[in-house]
Design an enzyme around this catalytic site. Structure first.
Site, PDB file in Angstrom:
ATOM      1  CG  ASN A  10      -1.739   1.285   1.510  1.00 34.35           C
ATOM      2  OD1 ASN A  10      -2.059   1.910   0.676  1.00 34.35           O
ATOM      3  ND2 ASN A  10      -2.280   1.187   2.681  1.00 34.35           N
ATOM      4  CE  LYS A  12      -0.194   3.243   4.670  1.00 34.74           C
ATOM      5  NZ  LYS A  12      -0.262   3.372   6.164  1.00 34.74           N
ATOM      6  CG  HIS A  95      -5.629   1.809   5.353  1.00 31.85           C
ATOM      7  ND1 HIS A  95      -5.461   2.767   6.235  1.00 31.85           N
ATOM      8  CD2 HIS A  95      -4.824   1.197   5.246  1.00 31.85           C
ATOM      9  CE1 HIS A  95      -4.211   2.632   6.758  1.00 31.85           C
ATOM     10  NE2 HIS A  95      -3.904   1.555   5.880  1.00 31.85           N
ATOM     11  CD  GLU A  97      -2.761   5.577   6.651  1.00 33.38           C
ATOM     12  OE1 GLU A  97      -2.939   5.733   5.579  1.00 33.38           O
ATOM     13  OE2 GLU A  97      -2.010   5.083   7.473  1.00 33.38           O
ATOM     14  CD  GLU A 167      -3.203  -2.411   7.371  1.00 31.97           C
ATOM     15  OE1 GLU A 167      -2.176  -2.642   6.984  1.00 31.97           O
ATOM     16  OE2 GLU A 167      -3.930  -1.281   7.154  1.00 31.97           O
ATOM     17  N   GLY A 173       2.813   2.558  10.543  1.00 28.39           N
ATOM     18  CA  GLY A 173       3.548   3.649  10.367  1.00 28.39           C
ATOM     19  C   GLY A 173       4.458   4.181  11.595  1.00 28.39           C
ATOM     20  CB  SER A 213       5.636  -1.414  11.698  1.00 20.37           C
ATOM     21  OG  SER A 213       5.114  -0.001  12.038  1.00 20.37           O
TER      22      SER A 213
HETATM   23  P1  PGA Z   1       2.983   0.499   7.738  1.00 19.90           P
HETATM   24  O1  PGA Z   1       1.520   0.745   6.945  1.00 19.90           O
HETATM   25  O2  PGA Z   1       3.522  -0.792   6.917  1.00 19.90           O
HETATM   26  O3  PGA Z   1       3.681   1.607   7.178  1.00 19.90           O
HETATM   27  O4  PGA Z   1       2.772   0.228   9.087  1.00 19.90           O
HETATM   28  C1  PGA Z   1       0.738  -0.550   6.525  1.00 19.90           C
HETATM   29  C2  PGA Z   1      -0.630   0.072   6.072  1.00 19.90           C
HETATM   30  O5  PGA Z   1      -1.265   1.077   6.858  1.00 19.90           O
HETATM   31  O6  PGA Z   1      -1.459  -0.592   5.274  1.00 19.90           O
END
Ligand code: PGA
Length: 251
Positions: A10, A12, A95, A97, A167, A173, A213
């Site tokens: 992903n 983003k 997601h 976010e 997640e 992140g 992460s």
């Molecule tokens: P990350 O993001 O690997 O940077 O933690 C994962 C995601 O939000 O899909």
């Protein structure tokens, strides 16, 4: 029945189209060596160019979001047909976010999932609890209710087009990964929920990715757990070598 491993990137809101093409080329060059399922989801603005790079390869093209409408006066939205036109076959929905920053509710996410399925797109449904919810002991409740509401009115036979990504919001992140045991415990809860909503067989077949992460250093431990079938990866998917190193962890 052994489930196939599924690694998805992903990207983003990162990568201009030239950078996205270079990253996709770096991934495609190696991807043929792996028999896991592989997807990359660039930003909308790079889908067209990245679509050309992955066409005819074993790398699927994903989108990070989608409208819940077919077409019409919806300024700023992108329809399922527009995505398919560029070669997209998978869409990431729900997601954290999108839920957290843009107010997407379970009901809204469910409407997008239904439309995606109607339009022949596969879906990755993201679920996960916040740190406050985890500390209050509510992680399992939050996640199972996101699964139940996200899949409302979706039939068992449509589940083959759906992947669930667990997640934990506090791990995205942040560099904090859930331990393999903690993540697997929630994956197991999700599988049990699917068994009660559908059937033991449907639950057994569902691919459940971990996200938050995930990186080459911790992926092998996570992927070795019985209920963790892959990863939805943000930061570590932004470089070809680390994404390819993640693919190696599926072997
Ligand atoms: P990350 O993001 O690997 O940077 O933690 C994962 C995601 O939000 O899909």
């Amino acid at each position: 029945m052994a489930r196939i491993k599924y690694i998805a990137g992903n990207w983003k809101m990162n990568k201009l189209s030239g950078e996205a093409v270079a990253l996709a080329q770096g991934i495609v060059k190696e991807a043929g060596n792996f028999d896991c399922k592989i997807m990359i989801a660039p930003p909308f603005t790079a889908l067209c160019e990245v679509g050309k790079v992955v066409k005819g390869t074993n790398v699927l093209l994903g989108a990070q979001n989608m409208s819940n409408k077919v077409s019409g006066a919806y300024t700023g939205e992108v329809s399922p047909e527009m995505l398919k036109d560029l070669g997209v076959s998978v869409v990431i929905l729900g997601h954290s976010e999108r839920r957290g920053y843009y107010g997407e509710t379970d009901e809204f996410i469910n409407s997008k999932i239904k439309l995606a399925l109607e339009q022949g797109l596969d879906v990755i449904l993201c679920v996960g609890e916040t740190l406050a919810q985890r500390e209050a002991g509510k992680a399992a409740d939050v996640v199972t209710s996101q699964v139940q509401n996200g899949l409302k009115d979706i039939s068992e036979c449509a589940l083959e087009h759906i992947t669930i990504a667990y997640e934990p919001v506090w791990a995205i992140g942040t560099g904090k990964t859930a331990t393999a045991q903690d993540a697997d415990a929630i994956h197991k809860v999700i599988r049990e929920k699917l068994a009660s909503l559908y059937s033991a067989d449907a639950a057994e077949k569902m691919i459940i990715q971990y996200g938050g992460s995930m990186k080459p250093e911790n992926a092998a431990g996570l992927l070795a757990m019985p209920n963790i079938d892959g990863g939805l990866i943000g930061g570590a998917a932004l470089k070809a070598d680390s994404f390819v190193a993640l693919l190696k962890c599926t072997k």
